[in-house]
Scaffold this motif. Structure first.
Motif, PDB file in Angstrom:
ATOM      1  N   VAL A 142       0.999  -1.213  -0.149  1.00  0.00           N
ATOM      2  CA  VAL A 142      -0.062  -0.109   0.093  1.00  0.00           C
ATOM      3  C   VAL A 142       1.065   1.049  -0.200  1.00  0.00           C
ATOM      4  O   VAL A 142       1.832   1.380   0.701  1.00  0.00           O
ATOM      5  CB  VAL A 142      -1.069  -0.107   1.238  1.00  0.00           C
ATOM      6  CG1 VAL A 142      -1.839   1.251   1.468  1.00  0.00           C
ATOM      7  CG2 VAL A 142      -1.915  -1.198   1.504  1.00  0.00           C
ATOM      8  N   TYR A 143       0.687   1.927  -0.936  1.00  0.00           N
ATOM      9  CA  TYR A 143       1.693   3.007  -0.761  1.00  0.00           C
ATOM     10  C   TYR A 143       0.230   4.364  -0.180  1.00  0.00           C
ATOM     11  O   TYR A 143      -0.890   4.602  -0.730  1.00  0.00           O
ATOM     12  CB  TYR A 143       1.725   3.625  -2.388  1.00  0.00           C
ATOM     13  CG  TYR A 143       2.357   5.470  -2.332  1.00  0.00           C
ATOM     14  CD1 TYR A 143       3.406   5.472  -1.204  1.00  0.00           C
ATOM     15  CD2 TYR A 143       2.880   5.451  -3.589  1.00  0.00           C
ATOM     16  CE1 TYR A 143       3.867   7.288  -1.733  1.00  0.00           C
ATOM     17  CE2 TYR A 143       3.273   6.405  -3.924  1.00  0.00           C
ATOM     18  CZ  TYR A 143       3.863   7.202  -2.948  1.00  0.00           C
ATOM     19  OH  TYR A 143       5.141   8.442  -3.475  1.00  0.00           O
ATOM     20  N   HIS A 144       0.808   4.802   0.507  1.00  0.00           N
ATOM     21  CA  HIS A 144       0.134   6.066   1.608  1.00  0.00           C
ATOM     22  C   HIS A 144      -0.061   7.717   1.458  1.00  0.00           C
ATOM     23  O   HIS A 144       1.211   7.345   2.332  1.00  0.00           O
ATOM     24  CB  HIS A 144      -0.186   5.128   3.235  1.00  0.00           C
ATOM     25  CG  HIS A 144      -1.180   6.325   4.237  1.00  0.00           C
ATOM     26  ND1 HIS A 144      -0.595   7.176   5.064  1.00  0.00           N
ATOM     27  CD2 HIS A 144      -2.142   6.729   3.709  1.00  0.00           C
ATOM     28  CE1 HIS A 144      -1.863   6.931   5.328  1.00  0.00           C
ATOM     29  NE2 HIS A 144      -2.887   7.604   4.938  1.00  0.00           N
ATOM     30  N   ILE A 145      -0.035   8.460   0.933  1.00  0.00           N
ATOM     31  CA  ILE A 145       0.779   9.673   0.446  1.00  0.00           C
ATOM     32  C   ILE A 145      -0.477  10.604   0.581  1.00  0.00           C
ATOM     33  O   ILE A 145      -1.336  11.436  -0.855  1.00  0.00           O
ATOM     34  CB  ILE A 145       0.833   9.467  -0.588  1.00  0.00           C
ATOM     35  CG1 ILE A 145       1.999  11.432  -0.775  1.00  0.00           C
ATOM     36  CG2 ILE A 145       0.657   9.299  -2.039  1.00  0.00           C
ATOM     37  CD1 ILE A 145       3.131  10.947  -1.456  1.00  0.00           C
ATOM     38  N   SER A 174       2.958   9.992   4.202  1.00  0.00           N
ATOM     39  CA  SER A 174       2.032  11.089   4.604  1.00  0.00           C
ATOM     40  C   SER A 174       2.229  11.945   6.208  1.00  0.00           C
ATOM     41  O   SER A 174       2.156  13.202   6.585  1.00  0.00           O
ATOM     42  CB  SER A 174       1.159  10.236   6.197  1.00  0.00           C
ATOM     43  OG  SER A 174       1.597   9.845   7.449  1.00  0.00           O
ATOM     44  N   LYS A 175       3.641  11.884   5.993  1.00  0.00           N
ATOM     45  CA  LYS A 175       4.409  12.434   7.440  1.00  0.00           C
ATOM     46  C   LYS A 175       3.789  12.242   8.961  1.00  0.00           C
ATOM     47  O   LYS A 175       3.785  13.392   9.583  1.00  0.00           O
ATOM     48  CB  LYS A 175       5.046  13.673   6.864  1.00  0.00           C
ATOM     49  CG  LYS A 175       5.453  13.682   5.940  1.00  0.00           C
ATOM     50  CD  LYS A 175       6.640  15.433   4.742  1.00  0.00           C
ATOM     51  CE  LYS A 175       6.762  15.430   3.825  1.00  0.00           C
ATOM     52  NZ  LYS A 175       6.953  16.180   3.485  1.00  0.00           N
ATOM     53  N   LEU A 193       7.720   0.864   5.254  1.00  0.00           N
ATOM     54  CA  LEU A 193       9.008   1.774   4.721  1.00  0.00           C
ATOM     55  C   LEU A 193       8.754   2.924   4.779  1.00  0.00           C
ATOM     56  O   LEU A 193       7.260   3.839   4.081  1.00  0.00           O
ATOM     57  CB  LEU A 193       9.220   1.396   2.627  1.00  0.00           C
ATOM     58  CG  LEU A 193       8.126  -0.238   2.081  1.00  0.00           C
ATOM     59  CD1 LEU A 193       8.809  -0.641   0.823  1.00  0.00           C
ATOM     60  CD2 LEU A 193      10.442  -1.633   3.003  1.00  0.00           C
ATOM     61  N   VAL A 194       9.352   3.790   4.950  1.00  0.00           N
ATOM     62  CA  VAL A 194       8.907   5.610   5.312  1.00  0.00           C
ATOM     63  C   VAL A 194      10.037   5.936   3.837  1.00  0.00           C
ATOM     64  O   VAL A 194      10.497   5.898   3.700  1.00  0.00           O
ATOM     65  CB  VAL A 194       9.648   5.811   7.055  1.00  0.00           C
ATOM     66  CG1 VAL A 194      11.368   5.523   7.052  1.00  0.00           C
ATOM     67  CG2 VAL A 194       9.911   7.130   7.098  1.00  0.00           C
ATOM     68  N   GLY A 195       8.483   7.158   4.203  1.00  0.00           N
ATOM     69  CA  GLY A 195       8.648   7.488   2.756  1.00  0.00           C
ATOM     70  C   GLY A 195       8.839   9.244   2.528  1.00  0.00           C
ATOM     71  O   GLY A 195       8.748  10.180   1.673  1.00  0.00           O
TER      72      GLY A 195
END
Length: 302
Positions: A142-145, A174-175, A193-195
């Protein structure tokens, strides 16, 4: 890494540094598969543990379906580390089609950004990820932004998605540190994974296993050193390197949105040219480019 409790297929090893590699364009503005692949190999040569084509840095939302497929094929053919390819789209139908293609050409996992533009409720989100996971035999991330998609996943919704067969992890941009901390705590079988380059050290402290770093697209060695220092137990050195990443990130954020990565890459004088950004994104002007070069040289990374 171990498989998730709900999936009998082991996840690929996407721990460590996982740059969201760029999509290169030629002088006519067309996708350049060779330069795209060369950039992916560049970050691998710099120590990256896996690569993530067609993330935000890969300008995925500005590409046609055919261009996206060429990028996935080029990167998958080029590197010998795990490839987790971005396949997300506003519709479930298009996302599934992208995922099926990516799986067919040998990716090690697919990254599915939450659908964007239209508001998404909990049932829609769960059904979306269920459809993608059921369509492919590779792990789904999942990519959460929410700042870009307009759709934020609640912790309850994420828990339901995490329980789906085939869902292996989450890349969080999301920070929102409290949200990420609670998500990791509540879903111990997921890989996180931190983005954000602003949270590399913090993400590791929270329990993330991978760093999806835009800075690593240009200076993979810097982020690899940070990760390795942390893994070796040298948190002081990891924090020092995080401070350098802060400075590099700030320098690259001058000028138009996302122009810094490709400009900084051109300053590294690599043997490949990734070109500019696709309109309506735009590159730095001469003054901004000169200021970026000055900053990076003063930081000692050029």
């Amino acid at each position: 890494m171990t498989p998730t409790s709900s999936d009998t297929t082991a996840s690929p090893d996407v721990s460590g540094v996982v740059p969201p590699t760029v999509t290169a364009f030629d002088g006519n503005g067309d996708v350049d598969p060779d330069a795209t692949a060369a950039h992916a190999q560049f970050v691998v040569d710099g120590g990256a543990n896996a690569v993530f084509p067609l993330g935000t840095n890969g300008e995925f939302a500005l590409l046609t379906a055919g261009e996206r497929r060429r990028v996935v094929e080029a990167v998958t053919d080029a590197v010998d580390v795990p490839v987790i390819a971005g396949v997300g789209a506003p519709s479930t139908r298009e996302t599934v089609a992208n995922a099926e293609h990516a799986a067919s050409v040998g990716v090690d996992g697919v990254v599915v950004v939450t659908p964007y533009y239209y508001p998404l409720d909990e049932e829609g989100a769960v059904a979306h990820y269920r459809s993608v996971a059921a369509a492919v035999d590779v792990p789904v991330y999942v990519y959460h932004i929410p700042s870009k998609t307009g759709n934020e996943l609640s912790l309850e919704t994420l828990g339901r998605i995490a329980a789906l067969d085939g869902v292996a992890g989450l890349k969080d941009s999301s920070k929102d540190v409290p949200w990420l901390a609670q998500a990791i705590d509540a879903n111990p079988d997921m890989d996180f994974l931190v983005g954000s380059d602003s949270l590399l050290f913090a993400g590791l402290e929270l329990g993330c296993t991978g760093l999806v770093s835009a800075v690593a697209n240009v200076f993979p060695e810097l982020v690899v050193d940070l990760y390795d220092a942390y893994a070796a137990g040298d948190e002081d050195e990891a924090q020092r390197l995080q401070s350098t990443v802060f400075d590099v990130r700030s320098a690259m954020k001058r000028g138009p949105y996302m122009a810094g990565v490709k400009t900084a890459l051109s300053l590294r004088e690599t043997d490949f040219d990734v070109g500019g950004l696709r309109a309506p994104l735009r590159t730095m002007d001469d003054a901004q480019r000169a200021a970026l070069e000055t900053d990076l040289r003063e930081l000692g990374v050029l």
